[in-house]
Design an enzyme around this catalytic site. Sequence first.
Site, short mmCIF file in Angstrom:
data_model
loop_
_atom_site.label_atom_id
_atom_site.label_comp_id
_atom_site.label_asym_id
_atom_site.label_seq_id
_atom_site.Cartn_x
_atom_site.Cartn_y
_atom_site.Cartn_z
N GLU A 140 -54.63 -63.22 24.56
CA GLU A 140 -55.30 -64.35 25.22
C GLU A 140 -54.46 -64.92 26.35
O GLU A 140 -55.00 -65.37 27.37
CB GLU A 140 -55.65 -65.42 24.18
CG GLU A 140 -56.80 -64.97 23.28
CD GLU A 140 -57.09 -65.92 22.13
OE1 GLU A 140 -58.21 -66.42 22.03
OE2 GLU A 140 -56.17 -66.17 21.32
N GLU B 105 -57.85 -60.82 15.62
CA GLU B 105 -57.92 -61.91 14.65
C GLU B 105 -58.80 -61.58 13.45
O GLU B 105 -58.55 -62.08 12.33
CB GLU B 105 -58.43 -63.18 15.34
CG GLU B 105 -57.44 -63.83 16.29
CD GLU B 105 -57.44 -63.23 17.69
OE1 GLU B 105 -56.80 -63.80 18.59
OE2 GLU B 105 -58.12 -62.19 17.91
#
Length: 793
Positions: free
Chosen positions: A591, A611
Amino acid sequence: MSGTTGAPMVATEAQAMTAPTGAVPPGSPIRRVGVVGAGVMGAGIAAQVANAGIPVVLLDIVAGGAARAVQAMLRAEPAPFMHRGAARLVTAGDLGGDLALLAGCDWIIEAIIEQPEAKRALYAQLDAVRKPGSILSSNTSTIPLAALVEGRGDSFAMDFLITHFFNPPRYMRLLEMVRGPATRAEAVAAISEFADRSLGKTVIPCKDRPGFIANRIGGLWMQSAINRAIDLGLTVEEADALMSRPIGVPKTGVFGLLDLVGIDLMPHVAASMKATLPGTDPYVQGLREHAVILKMIAEGRTGRKAKGGFYTRVKGADGESLKRALDLTTGEYRESETPRLESLSLRDLRAQATHPDRGGRYLRAVLLDLLGYAASLVPEIADSVADVDAAMRLGYNWKYGPFELIDRLGAAWLARALAEDGRPVPPLLARLGEGSFYRVEAGVLEYFGTDGDYHPVPRPAGVLLLADVKRRGQPLARNGSASLWDIGDGVACLEFHSKMNAIDPDTLAMLGKSVAMGKQGAFKALVIHTEGEQFSVGANIGLALFAANIAAWGEIESMVEGGQKAMRALRAAPFPVVGAPSGMALGGGCEVLLHCAAVQAHAETYIGLVEAGVGLIPGWGGCTTMLRRWAENPRAPKGPMPPVAKAFEMISTAQVAKSAFEAKEMLLLRQTDGITFNHDRLLADAKARALAMIEGHVPPETRPLRLPGASGRAALRLAVEQQAALGRVTPHDRVVCDTLAETLTGGRRDHTEETPEAEVLALERKGFMALLRTPATLARVEHMLETGRPLRN
């Protein structure tokens, strides 16, 4: 679906979009390469040339061998090709009928059997077809150059050298180079530059001696480690524990390494070294045949490629895979045991090597063998201790080279220990006395030379290392997890330095502080880079688990919101922010890169939003950014559903790009982002990119997204149910996928409405927090922290 990683499905169109267009250094005469010999090494070298975007001819003596090698490499793991499109740059042929294909090559690499007669016979064929001025080299690891050019003319000798790659060629950064007395300087320069910039290699000049640097020293180390373990009665687990972390060697140790490379290789290497080294050399004097190893080879137990080696696995009664280890005395397998030596509990290397238990005695004996031998070989095998250390770090993946290990032990201590054992003290070691082989003088790293003076450790032109920057001064700002450094010309570098560079509140605080300092004029551009093994493995999930266990939900939500704020600030910075990753950039690390204005990635960067593997969804804008990238992809189908479907597939299955090229195919990197092959050039390339972006830099606009709403969510749920019916989705996968679908489709928004980015970010936070409150997600997080593997619950 979640918790699995795999290569993405690559469409032909995407391959064409990301195929390398060429990484030839400006002015390089190397435009086309030929490789003769399609075995493991030859095929791997050809693949790495193709990875760099250079056309390569691969010929094999066996009819059809080269074509079969290319197909095998497309299926192999670890993959020799950085992406499937690179294979199209390989022209496969047979030596018998396609020799003329080499006429257009600027560099021809021979990688056939290690027999001087066979190589010389091949050179006669190559010399008849190669173009004038083309360079020819051998990938030999043991044969002296003088033996290879024997009987060839002067013009051949002028164009010939040894270029010894390490296996696997894509991943190992060392290239040992040996030039002959007649080799043209221009040939050496051309191959050095091409190997450095295009193939990503560190080129180490070696003397024309048997085994060159890495295999000469590494071979003796393995031989000593085996001999001493058997003599002192150590188990293979004890020996590997001592021959790994304490001395900075990969966790395979020595017996695990032999399983990896093939135990049957040992006799061939030993025979070659015995034939080329004098009988007085410690390498030759230490050569021994062990009955237990001869029995293993005879029975085909040669390592991972066969029936097992020093370690093997068997299925237990419940179907679980159980590890077994070889008893070096009986030659039979037994249950693998965790070493319990007291010497292993110590952290200081000298304290371990002087401990009286058998582990300490073993470590001392091997270190005296290894380090005394290495110190005796300079300048015989290389001009400097710095070259020897670099060769061992890059060729054997050691954290420390032998002379760096000597500094950790103390050179004077080593000299005394050698003398106490009645061993000769190498002249270089005696000359050093109480000093050290390395020192930092006025911020410059220096090494002790054979002339008795210290010299700066050389860096190739254009290389910028953060380690050198850090030696010269203090950071602009620092906390426990990150530091900000001035790397010159108005550019700063933000470095992560927590464990595995996991992102925690301190990391986020330094991200925010860096942006604020840039706005205040402290610098004109920012690079985010670390020289650690990994760029970042993501958010610190251990911290999240601890907070969840004490029900500190407010603290967790603040960290999620703080992460989103830091990422938005990064993207909106009024100056260029360039990510410069290598190694793993997972979860939150991914990210960070998604919010940079540009990325200059090392070719070996492994990026992904993983994730789901721990029962979560991206919470720092990863969902939002991937929706936008797939929506703006000119080659993707139009409409609100295709971007959502693609982002859902990638995130729910925790896909990881296995190279920077694959990351471009997955849009984790943009088509405009850069790729650097040589790790040592990454920071300089990123800095140059940042400087080029300063003038006229404008942050991207934040525009709303067009998302499909409830109908899209229903379609994604149906897809998940279909996978569940096939047994590919666990119960908690369905919960994670449903939460992800809610986020990616825009929640309660209708498909006719535009969805502001802030709403998608709010859905990310809401989904992340909801999942973290589930026992199944907490179990996944705990399992990942304990085992390093995803839990399929």
